[in-house]
Design a protein around this motif. Structure first.
Motif, PDB file in Angstrom:
ATOM      1  N   LYS A 151     -28.447  -6.747  10.511  1.00 38.33           N
ATOM      2  CA  LYS A 151     -28.560  -7.842   9.540  1.00 38.33           C
ATOM      3  C   LYS A 151     -29.953  -7.881   8.924  1.00 38.33           C
ATOM      4  O   LYS A 151     -30.110  -8.103   7.718  1.00 38.33           O
ATOM      5  CB  LYS A 151     -28.250  -9.167  10.256  1.00 38.33           C
ATOM      6  N   ASN A 152     -30.968  -7.633   9.778  1.00 42.09           N
ATOM      7  CA  ASN A 152     -32.345  -7.614   9.257  1.00 42.09           C
ATOM      8  C   ASN A 152     -32.542  -6.467   8.274  1.00 42.09           C
ATOM      9  O   ASN A 152     -33.213  -6.623   7.245  1.00 42.09           O
ATOM     10  CB  ASN A 152     -33.341  -7.490  10.412  1.00 42.09           C
ATOM     11  N   ARG A 153     -31.945  -5.279   8.602  1.00 38.24           N
ATOM     12  CA  ARG A 153     -32.050  -4.146   7.685  1.00 38.24           C
ATOM     13  C   ARG A 153     -31.363  -4.448   6.359  1.00 38.24           C
ATOM     14  O   ARG A 153     -31.881  -4.126   5.286  1.00 38.24           O
ATOM     15  CB  ARG A 153     -31.429  -2.900   8.329  1.00 38.24           C
ATOM     16  N   GLU A 154     -30.167  -5.078   6.467  1.00 32.24           N
ATOM     17  CA  GLU A 154     -29.452  -5.440   5.236  1.00 32.24           C
ATOM     18  C   GLU A 154     -30.257  -6.430   4.409  1.00 32.24           C
ATOM     19  O   GLU A 154     -30.327  -6.327   3.182  1.00 32.24           O
ATOM     20  CB  GLU A 154     -28.087  -6.039   5.596  1.00 32.24           C
ATOM     21  N   LEU A 155     -30.869  -7.381   5.099  1.00 28.27           N
ATOM     22  CA  LEU A 155     -31.670  -8.377   4.392  1.00 28.27           C
ATOM     23  C   LEU A 155     -32.872  -7.717   3.722  1.00 28.27           C
ATOM     24  O   LEU A 155     -33.202  -8.020   2.550  1.00 28.27           O
ATOM     25  CB  LEU A 155     -32.134  -9.455   5.385  1.00 28.27           C
ATOM     26  N   LEU A 156     -33.532  -6.785   4.453  1.00 29.81           N
ATOM     27  CA  LEU A 156     -34.675  -6.075   3.876  1.00 29.81           C
ATOM     28  C   LEU A 156     -34.248  -5.249   2.672  1.00 29.81           C
ATOM     29  O   LEU A 156     -34.940  -5.218   1.632  1.00 29.81           O
ATOM     30  CB  LEU A 156     -35.292  -5.171   4.950  1.00 29.81           C
ATOM     31  N   TYR A 157     -33.078  -4.581   2.828  1.00 25.24           N
ATOM     32  CA  TYR A 157     -32.576  -3.783   1.710  1.00 25.24           C
ATOM     33  C   TYR A 157     -32.289  -4.667   0.500  1.00 25.24           C
ATOM     34  O   TYR A 157     -32.626  -4.313  -0.644  1.00 25.24           O
ATOM     35  CB  TYR A 157     -31.308  -3.051   2.154  1.00 25.24           C
ATOM     36  N   LYS A 158     -31.642  -5.821   0.740  1.00 24.79           N
ATOM     37  CA  LYS A 158     -31.338  -6.726  -0.371  1.00 24.79           C
ATOM     38  C   LYS A 158     -32.609  -7.232  -1.031  1.00 24.79           C
ATOM     39  O   LYS A 158     -32.679  -7.377  -2.266  1.00 24.79           O
ATOM     40  CB  LYS A 158     -30.499  -7.907   0.128  1.00 24.79           C
TER      41      LYS A 158
END
Length: 681
Positions: free
Chosen positions: A444-451
């Protein structure tokens, strides 16, 4: 001798069973008037047995349709009690098993114990002593676990009774004293004390210790005299019968007769406890016979036998016929004596009660001395089998206790193992869940960083486009100003001069005027050419304004050509109205082209790249083709780059497709609807 005490024991413990169950009937009441009425009538001993059975069945039909709860189970026990009191053993057994199943499903411990006790009573009544012992032992262990010493004492009394019936008098005596230790200090124990003293008296009587037997029977009588036990149970009459037996067996017939008569004088005895009444009647007749008093004989025997026949009291019928055989033998009526002896033997054989068979054989041998050797031989055989059976039964009781404890220990061990397995499973489940949460949080953190990065990139592109649009707008304003100046200072001034000169020549028609007009017409043509050139410049400005997205993409293509080896061929449809598309679509298309080029540069090892943006119906189609090494499209679709392009296509409500095989290059197609028009401000 022993057969008489056996009958006494039977009478005593039927009494105990009724005592237990009748007390419960007094305590438990029903809220339904009809059910309460049926229960009361079913326990009305003044009614015929058939009537009481009918009311019991009516009560059962109501109870089985009640909601399944604790009251329902309690009422089922009351129904079982009524069947017990009218000797309907089959219905009693069926009802108890039914309520046991309900209690087990509801995990109702108290009613499970109660059902075990009732089943112990049932198998005792059927002379299946090992099964009876097993159920009593189960109830005993559960009462021990609950610390209920009063009910534990009652169960131990029942077990001691089974030992007595199996001929283990010393074991029974030991068990009764164990009961007295268990209930010591408990309140309201008179019922248990009465049973314990009675059983001790019976055991000592069988062992020939008449003084001890009389001591404990008198203790039981003292409890009866205190009227602590309800009169309806006829405990006094039972104890008088037991004391009379002691005197009868010790040859004190007059004292025996007096106690039997005292028992018969108890109020409502025949109505409330008819089997005790028949016992006292038969014993009174036998004591009179032993004393040589013939008045009322053999009518008293017949009277007792008739009632026992109606009640189907098999044990009582047997002893009655033995007494009649002995009576008629004393009167030298060999025919009747032999008749009753053989009937008694046949009855004993049908019930398979060895002690009764021995008594019958002994009686027949006295009546037919010519066949005494035959009867004696059979007597010895039955006696040996009886001794083996008694030893076997004692061993069987011990084995039941051992096996039940062993099963209990195994169940306990299995429960511990199951509990440990649950703990281990729970630990690994929690650990797995914890690891999953950590992994999910990281994802989720990676997805948030990507977004966040994607949003920043979108903002950069948007700002770049806004910046370019502002630059174009500034240049457009400057160009407008320049055109206005050109028109104002050049074209308009020249046109104004031509117009004034033509107005002045209108008054002349000579050759000079004509020549000047021709000159001015040529000047108008020059002005027309200047206006055309200005118009062309404005069209080029509009084209630049419209195609600023194209300029950005072309700039990307130019960088690709200058930086990387593959030859890039691009084709962008100039008829697409880019200014009408929303910025999000343009941004996503730009990023898809950019991601495609990056993937080709990194992995494809391609020589040629072809990118096409064209209008197809109501859709905008982007195609990126390369002649590289290709890849497995199913596997690569799971990559981050492919997922990004797919996500951007979905944001534009479009369709994303990849075709590729190893060694055959790749084709990426994006189809976006053109309906996403930007609303003019």
């Amino acid at each position: 001798m022993k057969i008489k005490y056996y009958i006494l024991s039977f009478i005593l413990f039927v009494f105990l069973g009724c005592s237990k169950k009748k007390t419960e009937n007094i305590i438990v009441t029903s809220s339904e008037d009809s059910l309460s009425t049926y229960f009361s009538l079913a326990n009305d001993f003044s009614l015929a047995k058939e009537k009481r059975l009918l009311y019991t069945q009516k009560a059962y039909n109501i109870v089985v349709n009640q909601e399944e709860d604790s009251l329902n189970r309690l009422n089922l026990f009351r129904v079982a009690n009524r069947y017990y009191n009218i000797n309907k053993w089959g219905e009693f057994n069926k009802t108890v098993h039914f309520v046991l199943k309900k209690s087990e499903n509801a995990k109702d411990t108290l009613n499970i114990i109660k059902a075990y006790t009732y089943l112990g009573d049932y198998y005792e009544s059927q002379a299946i002593l090992d099964s009876s012992f097993q159920f009593y032992y189960k109830a005993e262990k559960m009462y021990e676990k609950q610390g209920d010493n009063f009910n534990l004492g009652r169960i131990l009394i029942n077990k001691a009774t089974l030992q007595y019936k199996a001929g283990d008098f010393l074991g029974s005596e030991k068990s009764v004293f164990n009961v007295l230790r268990v209930i010591k200090g408990e309140k309201k124990i008179n019922n248990v004390l009465y049973d314990a003293y009675n059983l001790l008296g019976i055991n000592y009587g069988e062992l020939g210790e008449y003084e001890n037997a009389l001591t404990y029977h008198n203790k039981a009588l003292a409890i009866s005299d205190d009227e602590i036990i309800p009169v309806v149970f006829q405990s006094k009459a039972t104890t008088y019968n037991n004391i009379g037996f002691l005197y009868l067996n010790s040859g004190k017939y007059l004292l025996a007769k007096e106690y039997f008569q005292k028992g018969l004088k108890q109020p409502n005895l025949k109505l409330q406890k008819p089997y005790v009444y028949t016992m006292l009647l038969d014993n009174l007749a036998y004591s009179k016979f032993k004393m040589g008093e013939n008045d009322g004989l053999p009518d008293l025997f017949y009277q007792s036998l008739k009632i026992r026949d109606s009640l189907q009291l098999t044990a009582g019928i047997f002893i009655n016929k033995i007494h009649l055989a002995e009576f008629f033998a004393s009167k030298n009526d060999k025919i009747k004596a032999l008749q009753y002896s053989k009937e008694a033997l046949s009855l004993a054989q049908s019930t398979n009660i060895s002690r009764d068979i021995l008594v019958a054989l002994k009686q027949i041998a006295l009546i037919e001395p010519e066949k005494a050797s035959l009867y004696t031989k059979e007597y010895i055989h039955v006696n040996e089998n009886l001794q083996k059976a008694e030893r076997s039964m004692g061993d069987k009781f011990s084995r039941i206790e051992y096996e039940t404890d062993k099963i209990k220990d195994e169940n306990s061990s299995l429960a511990d193992q199951n509990r440990n397995l649950v703990y281990v499973f729970s630990f690994f489940t929690i650990l797995g869940l914890f690891l999953y949460i950590i992994k999910a949080q990281k994802t989720k953190n990676r997805e948030l960083l990507y977004k966040q990065q994607q949003q920043k990139a979108n903002e950069d592109i948007y700002n770049l486009m806004i910046s370019q649009q502002n630059t174009i707008e500034t240049n457009r304003v400057k160009e407008k100003k320049r055109v206005a100046q050109e028109l104002h200072d050049g074209v308009l001034g020249r046109m104004f001069g031509v117009r004034m000169n033509l107005d002045g020549l209108n008054r002349f028609n000579d050759d000079t005027a004509i020549e000047q007009r021709i000159s001015y017409l040529s000047e108008l043509k020059n002005i027309e050419q200047d206006i055309r050139e200005i118009s062309h410049d404005l069209n080029r400005e509009k084209s630049e304004l419209i195609n600023n997205f194209v300029a950005i993409v072309d700039n990307l293509f130019e960088k690709q050509r200058n930086t990387f080896k593959p030859r890039l061929i691009s084709n962008i449809d100039r008829n697409i109205k880019w200014e009408l598309l929303v910025n999000a679509v343009k941004i996503n298309l730009y990023r898809i082209i950019q991601e495609s080029l990056q993937n080709i540069n990194k992995y494809a090892n391609a020589e040629n790249i072809n990118i096409e943006l064209r209008k197809q119906g109501d859709n905008l189609v982007l195609t990126v083709t390369d002649d590289g090494i290709g890849f497995n499209a199913r596997v690569k679709k799971k990559g981050i780059g492919m997922q990004n392009m797919l996500s951007r296509t979905k944001e534009c409500n479009g369709i994303f497709n990849v075709k590729s095989k190893k060694g055959e290059g790749a084709i990426i197609t994006v189809i976006v609807p053109l309906e996403q028009i930007q609303i003019p401000s």
